[in-house]
Motif scaffolding. Sequence first.
Motif, mmCIF file in Angstrom:
data_model
loop_
_atom_site.group_PDB
_atom_site.id
_atom_site.type_symbol
_atom_site.label_atom_id
_atom_site.label_comp_id
_atom_site.label_asym_id
_atom_site.label_seq_id
_atom_site.Cartn_x
_atom_site.Cartn_y
_atom_site.Cartn_z
ATOM 1 N N GLU A 104 0.843 -1.204 0.000
ATOM 2 C CA GLU A 104 0.000 0.000 0.000
ATOM 3 C C GLU A 104 0.873 1.248 0.000
ATOM 4 O O GLU A 104 1.927 1.272 0.640
ATOM 5 C CB GLU A 104 -0.912 0.018 1.235
ATOM 6 C CG GLU A 104 -2.190 -0.739 1.034
ATOM 7 C CD GLU A 104 -3.247 -0.372 2.067
ATOM 8 O OE1 GLU A 104 -2.956 0.408 3.008
ATOM 9 O OE2 GLU A 104 -4.369 -0.870 1.932
ATOM 10 N N HIS A 105 0.388 2.263 -0.681
ATOM 11 C CA HIS A 105 1.104 3.535 -0.737
ATOM 12 C C HIS A 105 0.116 4.656 -0.411
ATOM 13 O O HIS A 105 -0.933 4.755 -1.047
ATOM 14 C CB HIS A 105 1.680 3.778 -2.128
ATOM 15 C CG HIS A 105 2.571 2.671 -2.606
ATOM 16 N ND1 HIS A 105 3.929 2.638 -2.380
ATOM 17 C CD2 HIS A 105 2.282 1.539 -3.293
ATOM 18 C CE1 HIS A 105 4.444 1.533 -2.910
ATOM 19 N NE2 HIS A 105 3.470 0.862 -3.463
ATOM 20 N N CYS A 106 0.468 5.452 0.576
ATOM 21 C CA CYS A 106 -0.376 6.587 0.979
ATOM 22 C C CYS A 106 0.491 7.841 1.005
ATOM 23 O O CYS A 106 0.934 8.258 2.083
ATOM 24 C CB CYS A 106 -0.982 6.360 2.360
ATOM 25 S SG CYS A 106 -1.790 4.783 2.578
ATOM 26 N N SER A 138 1.922 11.510 1.262
ATOM 27 C CA SER A 138 1.502 12.682 2.034
ATOM 28 C C SER A 138 2.090 13.928 1.374
ATOM 29 O O SER A 138 2.933 13.829 0.478
ATOM 30 C CB SER A 138 2.022 12.568 3.467
ATOM 31 O OG SER A 138 3.445 12.625 3.468
ATOM 32 N N GLN A 153 4.910 6.597 -9.184
ATOM 33 C CA GLN A 153 4.200 5.316 -9.282
ATOM 34 C C GLN A 153 5.013 4.314 -10.106
ATOM 35 O O GLN A 153 4.991 3.112 -9.840
ATOM 36 C CB GLN A 153 2.817 5.538 -9.893
ATOM 37 C CG GLN A 153 1.938 6.381 -8.962
ATOM 38 C CD GLN A 153 0.602 6.720 -9.578
ATOM 39 O OE1 GLN A 153 -0.178 5.838 -9.853
ATOM 40 N NE2 GLN A 153 0.364 7.995 -9.813
ATOM 41 N N TRP A 202 7.291 2.803 -7.668
ATOM 42 C CA TRP A 202 6.655 1.760 -6.839
ATOM 43 C C TRP A 202 6.647 0.425 -7.577
ATOM 44 O O TRP A 202 6.819 -0.627 -6.955
ATOM 45 C CB TRP A 202 5.224 2.155 -6.493
ATOM 46 C CG TRP A 202 5.105 3.390 -5.657
ATOM 47 C CD1 TRP A 202 6.080 3.983 -4.907
ATOM 48 C CD2 TRP A 202 3.939 4.197 -5.488
ATOM 49 N NE1 TRP A 202 5.598 5.103 -4.292
ATOM 50 C CE2 TRP A 202 4.284 5.257 -4.630
ATOM 51 C CE3 TRP A 202 2.644 4.128 -5.982
ATOM 52 C CZ2 TRP A 202 3.371 6.233 -4.253
ATOM 53 C CZ3 TRP A 202 1.721 5.098 -5.611
ATOM 54 C CH2 TRP A 202 2.096 6.132 -4.750
ATOM 55 N N THR A 238 -3.924 10.359 -10.235
ATOM 56 C CA THR A 238 -4.181 9.986 -8.840
ATOM 57 C C THR A 238 -3.859 11.183 -7.961
ATOM 58 O O THR A 238 -3.003 12.009 -8.297
ATOM 59 C CB THR A 238 -3.345 8.771 -8.417
ATOM 60 O OG1 THR A 238 -1.961 9.079 -8.621
ATOM 61 C CG2 THR A 238 -3.701 7.539 -9.217
ATOM 62 N N GLU A 296 -5.481 9.640 -1.729
ATOM 63 C CA GLU A 296 -5.813 8.289 -2.197
ATOM 64 C C GLU A 296 -4.855 7.268 -1.596
ATOM 65 O O GLU A 296 -3.681 7.573 -1.355
ATOM 66 C CB GLU A 296 -5.714 8.214 -3.727
ATOM 67 C CG GLU A 296 -6.825 8.920 -4.470
ATOM 68 C CD GLU A 296 -6.825 8.559 -5.947
ATOM 69 O OE1 GLU A 296 -6.997 7.373 -6.277
ATOM 70 O OE2 GLU A 296 -6.637 9.476 -6.770
ATOM 71 N N THR A 297 -5.370 6.081 -1.365
ATOM 72 C CA THR A 297 -4.521 4.945 -1.003
ATOM 73 C C THR A 297 -4.388 4.073 -2.239
ATOM 74 O O THR A 297 -5.393 3.637 -2.808
ATOM 75 C CB THR A 297 -5.136 4.138 0.151
ATOM 76 O OG1 THR A 297 -5.214 4.997 1.305
ATOM 77 C CG2 THR A 297 -4.281 2.921 0.473
ATOM 78 N N CYS A 318 -2.166 0.845 -4.391
ATOM 79 C CA CYS A 318 -1.578 -0.454 -4.099
ATOM 80 C C CYS A 318 -0.770 -0.914 -5.308
ATOM 81 O O CYS A 318 -1.259 -0.870 -6.435
ATOM 82 C CB CYS A 318 -2.696 -1.449 -3.789
ATOM 83 S SG CYS A 318 -2.091 -3.077 -3.345
ATOM 84 N N ASN A 354 -5.970 1.844 -7.732
ATOM 85 C CA ASN A 354 -6.568 2.712 -6.723
ATOM 86 C C ASN A 354 -7.531 1.897 -5.855
ATOM 87 O O ASN A 354 -7.677 0.682 -6.036
ATOM 88 C CB ASN A 354 -7.255 3.921 -7.375
ATOM 89 C CG ASN A 354 -8.391 3.528 -8.300
ATOM 90 O OD1 ASN A 354 -8.931 2.417 -8.204
ATOM 91 N ND2 ASN A 354 -8.771 4.433 -9.198
ATOM 92 N N SER A 355 -8.188 2.559 -4.932
ATOM 93 C CA SER A 355 -9.032 1.829 -3.976
ATOM 94 C C SER A 355 -10.267 1.222 -4.639
ATOM 95 O O SER A 355 -10.919 0.353 -4.066
ATOM 96 C CB SER A 355 -9.454 2.752 -2.826
ATOM 97 O OG SER A 355 -10.138 3.868 -3.354
#
Lengths: 136, 154
Positions: free
Chosen positions: A16-18, A20, A60, A63, A89, A93-94, A96, A119-120
Amino acid sequence: MNIGDLSLGDVLPEREHCPSNVSLFLYNAAVWNPHRIHYDETYTKDQEGHPEIVIDGPLQGDWLAQCVANWVGDFGEIKRFSYSNRRATYLGETLCSGGEIIAIDEGNKTIRVELWVKNSEGEVTTPGEAEVLLFQ
Amino acid sequence: MNQTNLLSEAHLSWIGHEDAPIEIEVSRRDIIKYSMATEQKLQKYLDGDEAPLMFIFNLFAQPVPMDQLRVDGLAKGNQKGPSLPLKRVMAGGKEVEMFRPIKPGDKLIGVNRIKNIYEKSGKQGPLIFTEREFEVKDQTGLPVFTETETSIAR
């Protein structure tokens, strides 16, 4: 990790990537990217019409590369890597990252993995692909 | 076969054009900053012993004075290329071929070239694709990575 132990459809660990405000600031400073849509909320909303600060596309991509590098560790290295940012995005958003083995070439000790950031809602925002050379 | 309704011979003559080579030196500190900012997990990246693959993004970007930045914060374009008849440009895909990892102290030389320019018909009208190849070698002339990027004008 041995290529003989791998199978088509094996999945890479998801993460998961959140992001900030702080992590996006540090990323954009590290890559020397002054694009205001990644840190200036007023400009981003009023001038470019986004609903929020935009998460960097190349982040991204990172990631996806990490998804492979963390999985393969010291047992191999990425030889080819591609990605494409298909959907914007936004901060808050969270997301993955993950992947799956789609081809194995035992003779050349290479595997290909399909990668994605979702995305979620489960929508793929950034698809990618990597070719990995395994040392054993 | 490529369609060239919008592209003239002058546009297509840019295919093969090379910008002047750019030289950079990779520092351990820059690798560490990138690795921290991207929350890398592998110790070799966090210690700066080796660069994560996507460390190459913007690695060769030339810092420019504030008065050469546009209102959106980005540098005014200094990448050479044809003035296309379609003006709304978006990023397409990016593909990287790695020949070896990047390490601190590496002195790298990159050359950007226009690999192809072609037109296609999209659902909402014509699209012009520009493929740029960025070829990076070390000081001995050995390849380090090649990045191919496609931009799409519509």
